[in-house]
Scaffold this motif. Structure first.
Motif, PDB file in Angstrom:
ATOM      1  N   UNK A   1      47.448  48.942  27.160  1.00 16.03           N
ATOM      2  CA  UNK A   1      46.057  49.156  26.728  1.00 16.03           C
ATOM      3  C   UNK A   1      45.334  48.319  27.948  1.00 16.03           C
ATOM      4  N   UNK A   2      45.740  47.055  27.650  1.00 13.28           N
ATOM      5  CA  UNK A   2      45.066  45.864  28.699  1.00 13.28           C
ATOM      6  C   UNK A   2      45.281  46.424  30.065  1.00 13.28           C
ATOM      7  N   UNK A   3      46.215  46.631  30.530  1.00 22.68           N
ATOM      8  CA  UNK A   3      46.636  47.247  31.874  1.00 22.68           C
ATOM      9  C   UNK A   3      45.727  48.176  32.166  1.00 22.68           C
ATOM     10  N   UNK A   4      45.774  49.296  31.394  1.00 23.73           N
ATOM     11  CA  UNK A   4      45.059  50.179  31.756  1.00 23.73           C
ATOM     12  C   UNK A   4      43.332  50.019  32.008  1.00 23.73           C
ATOM     13  N   UNK A   5      42.898  49.189  30.824  1.00 24.34           N
ATOM     14  CA  UNK A   5      41.587  48.840  30.953  1.00 24.34           C
ATOM     15  C   UNK A   5      40.975  48.239  32.315  1.00 24.34           C
ATOM     16  N   UNK A   6      42.023  47.257  32.538  1.00 16.82           N
ATOM     17  CA  UNK A   6      41.808  46.230  33.757  1.00 16.82           C
ATOM     18  C   UNK A   6      41.833  47.509  35.123  1.00 16.82           C
ATOM     19  N   UNK A   7      42.723  48.289  35.369  1.00 14.66           N
ATOM     20  CA  UNK A   7      42.857  49.242  36.190  1.00 14.66           C
ATOM     21  C   UNK A   7      41.440  50.026  36.362  1.00 14.66           C
ATOM     22  N   UNK A   8      40.977  50.436  35.181  1.00 16.11           N
ATOM     23  CA  UNK A   8      39.826  50.991  35.323  1.00 16.11           C
ATOM     24  C   UNK A   8      38.476  50.333  35.764  1.00 16.11           C
ATOM     25  N   UNK A   9      38.647  48.958  35.448  1.00 17.09           N
ATOM     26  CA  UNK A   9      37.452  47.847  35.850  1.00 17.09           C
ATOM     27  C   UNK A   9      37.388  47.525  37.427  1.00 17.09           C
ATOM     28  N   UNK A  10      38.584  47.512  38.012  1.00 13.97           N
ATOM     29  CA  UNK A  10      38.665  46.703  39.404  1.00 13.97           C
ATOM     30  C   UNK A  10      38.611  48.026  40.354  1.00 13.97           C
ATOM     31  N   UNK A  11      37.749  47.933  41.308  1.00 14.24           N
ATOM     32  CA  UNK A  11      37.645  48.866  42.359  1.00 14.24           C
ATOM     33  C   UNK A  11      38.710  48.504  43.323  1.00 14.24           C
ATOM     34  N   UNK A  12      39.575  49.705  43.607  1.00 13.25           N
ATOM     35  CA  UNK A  12      40.436  49.451  44.713  1.00 13.25           C
ATOM     36  C   UNK A  12      40.207  49.277  46.061  1.00 13.25           C
TER      37      UNK A  12
ATOM     38  N   UNK B   1      37.798  47.226  46.607  1.00 11.66           N
ATOM     39  CA  UNK B   1      37.058  45.710  46.779  1.00 11.66           C
ATOM     40  C   UNK B   1      37.901  44.724  47.677  1.00 11.66           C
ATOM     41  N   UNK B   2      37.131  44.180  48.676  1.00 16.26           N
ATOM     42  CA  UNK B   2      37.490  43.197  49.538  1.00 16.26           C
ATOM     43  C   UNK B   2      38.731  43.780  50.441  1.00 16.26           C
ATOM     44  N   UNK B   3      38.476  45.028  51.175  1.00 17.76           N
ATOM     45  CA  UNK B   3      39.417  45.537  51.976  1.00 17.76           C
ATOM     46  C   UNK B   3      40.192  44.615  52.757  1.00 17.76           C
ATOM     47  N   UNK B   4      41.452  44.462  52.760  1.00 18.53           N
ATOM     48  CA  UNK B   4      42.200  43.557  53.788  1.00 18.53           C
ATOM     49  C   UNK B   4      42.491  42.370  52.851  1.00 18.53           C
ATOM     50  N   UNK B   5      41.933  42.130  51.634  1.00 17.61           N
ATOM     51  CA  UNK B   5      42.111  40.989  50.944  1.00 17.61           C
ATOM     52  C   UNK B   5      42.859  41.316  49.599  1.00 17.61           C
ATOM     53  N   UNK B   6      42.433  42.241  49.010  1.00 17.31           N
ATOM     54  CA  UNK B   6      42.781  42.944  47.566  1.00 17.31           C
ATOM     55  C   UNK B   6      43.757  44.112  48.137  1.00 17.31           C
TER      56      UNK B   6
END
Length: 75
Positions: free
Chosen positions: A22-33, A35-40
Motif C-alpha cells: 500500500x505504501x509503495x502504491x501511494x508513493x508511486x501515485x504521488x511522485x511525478x515520473x 520530475x527533474x528529468x535526467x536526475x530522477x
C-alpha cells in the motif's frame, strides 16, 4: 548526588505495522515520473542531482552552510 528518576511513558498510539504494498502504491501515485528529468530515475527510485543545474543545492552536513556549487571540473 542523586541519580535522576527514569521517566517511563506509555506510547501515544499503538504502532501500526507497515503495509509495504500500500505504501509503495501511494508513493508511486504521488511522485511525478517526469520530475527533474535526467536526475530522477523512476524505475529505480533513484535521484542523482545534477550539480550543474540551477535547481540543485548542496548542503554541507554540520557546517550550517548551503551553497550553489560552481561548475563540475572536466574529466
Amino acid at each position: 548526588m542523586t541519580s535522576p528518576a527514569p521517566i517511563i511513558a506509555d506510547p501515544v498510539s499503538p504502532v501500526v505495522p507497515l503495509d509495504l504494498a500500500s505504501w509503495t502504491g501511494w508513493l508511486q501515485e504521488q511522485v511525478d515520473p517526469l520530475w527533474r528529468p535526467g536526475e530522477w530515475a523512476q524505475g529505480a527510485w533513484f535521484f542523482d542531482g545534477d550539480l550543474d543545474r540551477p535547481r540543485t543545492r548542496v548542503d554541507s552536513p554540520g557546517s550550517g552552510k548551503s551553497s550553489r556549487p560552481g561548475p563540475r571540473p572536466s574529466a
